[in-house]
Design a protein around this motif. Structure first.
Motif, PDB file in Angstrom:
ATOM      1  N   GLY A   1     -46.030  62.893  -1.820  1.00 25.50           N
ATOM      2  CA  GLY A   1     -45.035  61.734  -1.260  1.00 25.50           C
ATOM      3  C   GLY A   1     -43.734  61.542  -1.708  1.00 25.50           C
ATOM      4  N   THR A   2     -43.173  60.560  -1.732  1.00 28.27           N
ATOM      5  CA  THR A   2     -41.735  60.196  -2.143  1.00 28.27           C
ATOM      6  C   THR A   2     -41.712  59.167  -2.982  1.00 28.27           C
ATOM      7  OG1 THR A   2     -41.047  58.703  -0.474  1.00 28.27           O
ATOM      8  CG2 THR A   2     -40.903  60.975  -0.271  1.00 28.27           C
ATOM      9  N   LEU A   3     -40.796  59.278  -4.209  1.00 27.68           N
ATOM     10  CA  LEU A   3     -40.694  58.132  -5.299  1.00 27.68           C
ATOM     11  C   LEU A   3     -39.146  57.997  -5.242  1.00 27.68           C
ATOM     12  CD1 LEU A   3     -42.334  56.320  -7.096  1.00 27.68           C
ATOM     13  CD2 LEU A   3     -41.996  57.959  -8.831  1.00 27.68           C
ATOM     14  N   THR A   4     -38.771  56.573  -4.909  1.00 30.81           N
ATOM     15  CA  THR A   4     -37.442  56.188  -5.236  1.00 30.81           C
ATOM     16  C   THR A   4     -36.941  55.761  -6.583  1.00 30.81           C
ATOM     17  OG1 THR A   4     -37.154  56.226  -2.543  1.00 30.81           O
ATOM     18  CG2 THR A   4     -35.261  55.434  -3.955  1.00 30.81           C
ATOM     19  N   VAL A   5     -36.194  56.175  -7.336  1.00 32.80           N
ATOM     20  CA  VAL A   5     -35.872  55.610  -8.473  1.00 32.80           C
ATOM     21  C   VAL A   5     -34.347  55.452  -8.607  1.00 32.80           C
ATOM     22  CG1 VAL A   5     -36.175  56.076 -10.814  1.00 32.80           C
ATOM     23  CG2 VAL A   5     -37.837  56.592  -9.404  1.00 32.80           C
ATOM     24  N   ALA A   6     -33.872  54.320  -8.768  1.00 35.61           N
ATOM     25  CA  ALA A   6     -32.759  53.979  -8.999  1.00 35.61           C
ATOM     26  C   ALA A   6     -31.885  54.603  -7.921  1.00 35.61           C
ATOM     27  CB  ALA A   6     -31.904  54.480 -10.451  1.00 35.61           C
ATOM     28  N   GLY A   7     -32.411  54.616  -6.836  1.00 36.15           N
ATOM     29  CA  GLY A   7     -31.669  54.735  -5.459  1.00 36.15           C
ATOM     30  C   GLY A   7     -31.673  56.257  -4.924  1.00 36.15           C
ATOM     31  N   LYS A   8     -32.231  57.186  -5.816  1.00 40.86           N
ATOM     32  CA  LYS A   8     -32.468  58.614  -5.646  1.00 40.86           C
ATOM     33  C   LYS A   8     -33.862  58.634  -5.197  1.00 40.86           C
ATOM     34  CE  LYS A   8     -32.308  63.101  -7.712  1.00 40.86           C
ATOM     35  NZ  LYS A   8     -31.974  63.954  -8.848  1.00 40.86           N
ATOM     36  N   THR A   9     -34.361  59.416  -4.195  1.00 42.69           N
ATOM     37  CA  THR A   9     -35.669  59.854  -3.432  1.00 42.69           C
ATOM     38  C   THR A   9     -36.068  61.203  -4.086  1.00 42.69           C
ATOM     39  OG1 THR A   9     -35.081  58.461  -1.744  1.00 42.69           O
ATOM     40  CG2 THR A   9     -37.143  60.102  -1.322  1.00 42.69           C
ATOM     41  N   HIS A  10     -37.135  61.394  -4.753  1.00 45.68           N
ATOM     42  CA  HIS A  10     -37.738  62.275  -5.086  1.00 45.68           C
ATOM     43  C   HIS A  10     -38.970  62.806  -4.420  1.00 45.68           C
ATOM     44  CE1 HIS A  10     -35.598  61.937  -9.035  1.00 45.68           C
ATOM     45  NE2 HIS A  10     -35.711  60.616  -8.678  1.00 45.68           N
ATOM     46  N   GLN A  11     -39.183  63.991  -4.108  1.00 44.47           N
ATOM     47  CA  GLN A  11     -40.315  64.399  -3.465  1.00 44.47           C
ATOM     48  C   GLN A  11     -41.284  64.954  -4.623  1.00 44.47           C
ATOM     49  OE1 GLN A  11     -41.106  64.797  -0.307  1.00 44.47           O
ATOM     50  NE2 GLN A  11     -39.410  64.036   0.549  1.00 44.47           N
ATOM     51  N   VAL A  12     -42.432  64.263  -4.636  1.00 42.11           N
ATOM     52  CA  VAL A  12     -43.236  64.208  -5.762  1.00 42.11           C
ATOM     53  C   VAL A  12     -44.690  64.676  -5.599  1.00 42.11           C
ATOM     54  CG1 VAL A  12     -42.039  62.343  -7.046  1.00 42.11           C
ATOM     55  CG2 VAL A  12     -43.984  61.853  -5.726  1.00 42.11           C
ATOM     56  N   THR A  13     -45.414  65.296  -6.560  1.00 42.25           N
ATOM     57  CA  THR A  13     -46.749  65.583  -6.542  1.00 42.25           C
ATOM     58  C   THR A  13     -47.359  65.112  -7.997  1.00 42.25           C
ATOM     59  OG1 THR A  13     -46.425  67.950  -7.451  1.00 42.25           O
ATOM     60  CG2 THR A  13     -46.544  67.545  -5.288  1.00 42.25           C
ATOM     61  N   GLY A  14     -48.663  64.921  -8.183  1.00 36.38           N
ATOM     62  CA  GLY A  14     -49.135  64.467  -9.019  1.00 36.38           C
ATOM     63  C   GLY A  14     -50.535  63.994  -8.988  1.00 36.38           C
ATOM     64  N   ASP A  15     -51.091  63.378  -9.957  1.00 35.91           N
ATOM     65  CA  ASP A  15     -52.560  63.080 -10.133  1.00 35.91           C
ATOM     66  C   ASP A  15     -52.593  61.572 -10.372  1.00 35.91           C
ATOM     67  OD1 ASP A  15     -54.326  65.553  -9.782  1.00 35.91           O
ATOM     68  OD2 ASP A  15     -53.078  66.043 -11.653  1.00 35.91           O
ATOM     69  N   LEU A  16     -53.382  60.862  -9.501  1.00 36.29           N
ATOM     70  CA  LEU A  16     -53.756  59.211  -9.952  1.00 36.29           C
ATOM     71  C   LEU A  16     -55.159  58.957 -10.132  1.00 36.29           C
ATOM     72  CD1 LEU A  16     -51.534  57.600  -7.093  1.00 36.29           C
ATOM     73  CD2 LEU A  16     -50.920  58.195  -9.245  1.00 36.29           C
TER      74      LEU A  16
ATOM     75  N   GLY B   1     -35.767  42.048  -5.392  1.00 33.68           N
ATOM     76  CA  GLY B   1     -35.161  41.742  -6.653  1.00 33.68           C
ATOM     77  C   GLY B   1     -34.118  42.272  -7.002  1.00 33.68           C
ATOM     78  N   LYS B   2     -32.923  41.981  -7.204  1.00 41.90           N
ATOM     79  CA  LYS B   2     -31.699  42.341  -7.777  1.00 41.90           C
ATOM     80  C   LYS B   2     -31.756  43.355  -8.729  1.00 41.90           C
ATOM     81  CE  LYS B   2     -30.163  38.777 -11.255  1.00 41.90           C
ATOM     82  NZ  LYS B   2     -29.324  37.992 -11.535  1.00 41.90           N
ATOM     83  N   ASN B   3     -32.975  43.291  -9.819  1.00 43.64           N
ATOM     84  CA  ASN B   3     -33.226  44.349 -10.837  1.00 43.64           C
ATOM     85  C   ASN B   3     -34.112  45.397 -10.338  1.00 43.64           C
ATOM     86  OD1 ASN B   3     -31.440  42.911 -12.841  1.00 43.64           O
ATOM     87  ND2 ASN B   3     -33.429  41.896 -13.170  1.00 43.64           N
ATOM     88  N   ASN B   4     -34.530  45.431  -9.069  1.00 45.16           N
ATOM     89  CA  ASN B   4     -35.121  46.487  -8.658  1.00 45.16           C
ATOM     90  C   ASN B   4     -34.598  47.202  -7.339  1.00 45.16           C
ATOM     91  OD1 ASN B   4     -37.398  46.123 -10.330  1.00 45.16           O
ATOM     92  ND2 ASN B   4     -38.360  44.411  -9.102  1.00 45.16           N
ATOM     93  N   VAL B   5     -33.362  46.852  -7.094  1.00 41.47           N
ATOM     94  CA  VAL B   5     -32.609  47.668  -6.013  1.00 41.47           C
ATOM     95  C   VAL B   5     -32.922  49.094  -6.211  1.00 41.47           C
ATOM     96  CG1 VAL B   5     -30.617  48.050  -4.599  1.00 41.47           C
ATOM     97  CG2 VAL B   5     -31.179  45.808  -5.433  1.00 41.47           C
ATOM     98  N   GLY B   6     -33.434  49.808  -4.967  1.00 40.88           N
ATOM     99  CA  GLY B   6     -33.566  51.320  -5.055  1.00 40.88           C
ATOM    100  C   GLY B   6     -34.615  51.730  -5.783  1.00 40.88           C
ATOM    101  N   TYR B   7     -35.840  50.846  -5.727  1.00 38.80           N
ATOM    102  CA  TYR B   7     -37.014  51.477  -6.172  1.00 38.80           C
ATOM    103  C   TYR B   7     -38.209  51.308  -5.285  1.00 38.80           C
ATOM    104  CZ  TYR B   7     -35.246  51.753 -11.018  1.00 38.80           C
ATOM    105  OH  TYR B   7     -34.420  52.331 -12.122  1.00 38.80           O
ATOM    106  N   ALA B   8     -38.922  52.309  -4.712  1.00 37.18           N
ATOM    107  CA  ALA B   8     -39.889  52.381  -3.751  1.00 37.18           C
ATOM    108  C   ALA B   8     -40.881  53.459  -3.980  1.00 37.18           C
ATOM    109  CB  ALA B   8     -39.150  52.326  -2.460  1.00 37.18           C
TER     110      ALA B   8
END
Length: 247
Positions: free
Chosen positions: A193-208, A146-153
């Motif tokens: 893993g990776t989190l892409t936010v507003a077109g920028k890809t972040h190498q991330v760690t954390g807890d789920l 969707g157009k409001n979600n471009v660059g989010y993954a």
């Protein structure tokens, strides 16, 4: 006293020592204890079940924090003849004060199977959303549409750092009136893993936190629902606070 031949006795002892009842992953309304890893798989003819992940992630370099939610719902209609699936994916960006969300609900082209490790798929607008694994070791990825979600993954993998939590002590929660729903959690999954936010890809760690539930339509049909929240502390204890609600 009748004496068994030694060879026959050894054979019987061997059979008794190796025989174990294998729980079925098929929907069983009379089951009273969850059996892993079998419950991780799809439950054919199940009324409503889900595989649910939520939690917090941090950029390894900048320290920026994010939240994610990812869940596959499966429900079956017409006594096993039709399978439906709904997938939700959400990314929260506190720095940018943004919440991006996507979902898809629809009938599946074929019935899901109860194979392990579990492999779930959804297609939307040329993207493939996936969830694979079992017993706390999961891999999943999705790109929002969707157009409001471009660059989010997101593209993430998990490993359990705390043992499985069988709710109710058996993995079946009693909601009263003879209504039981299968329910267990992995309360802390180390995630990379990776989190892409507003077109920028972040190498991330954390807890789920991971929730696995099934046979949930029987709860809703009794007019019972719930809200819940979980608290994760740096010192590692984890608390879940459910709130039962009469609908």
């Amino acid at each position: 006293m009748t004496r068994l031949p030694l060879a026959l006795l050894c054979l019987l002892l061997s059979a008794c020592s190796t025989f174990k009842p294998v729980p079925t992953t098929r929907f069983n309304p009379t089951a009273t204890r969850a059996e892993l890893p079998h419950e991780e798989a799809v439950h054919p003819k199940n009324s409503l079940e889900w595989w649910y992940l939520t939690g917090h992630l941090r950029d390894q370099a900048s320290g920026e924090e994010f939240g994610i939610e990812y869940v596959f719902f499966h429900f079956n209609l017409k006594d096993g003849r039709d399978d439906y699936q709904m997938v939700n994916v959400a990314i929260t960006d506190p720095q940018g004060q943004k919440f991006n969300y996507d979902y898809k609900l629809g009938k599946l082209p074929r019935l899901l199977t109860d194979s392990l490790p579990v492999r779930l798929r959804e297609h939307k607008a040329g993207q493939v959303w996936t969830f694979n694994g079992q017993e706390g070791k999961y891999q999943f990825e999705a790109a929002l549409t969707g157009k409001n979600n471009v660059g989010y993954a997101l593209s993430l993998s998990t490993t359990p750092t705390k043992p499985v939590l069988l709710h109710g002590g058996t993995g079946y929660e009693n909601y009263g009136g003879g209504v039981l729903a299968g329910y267990y959690s992995y309360p802390r999954l180390a995630t990379t893993g990776t989190l892409t936010v507003a077109g920028k890809t972040h190498q991330v760690t954390g807890d789920l936190w991971y929730d696995r539930q099934w046979n949930c339509t029987s709860i809703v049909s009794k007019g019972v629902g719930w809200d819940w929240l979980s608290i994760q502390l740096d010192e590692q204890p984890v608390a879940e606070v459910p709130q039962r609600t009469e609908l």
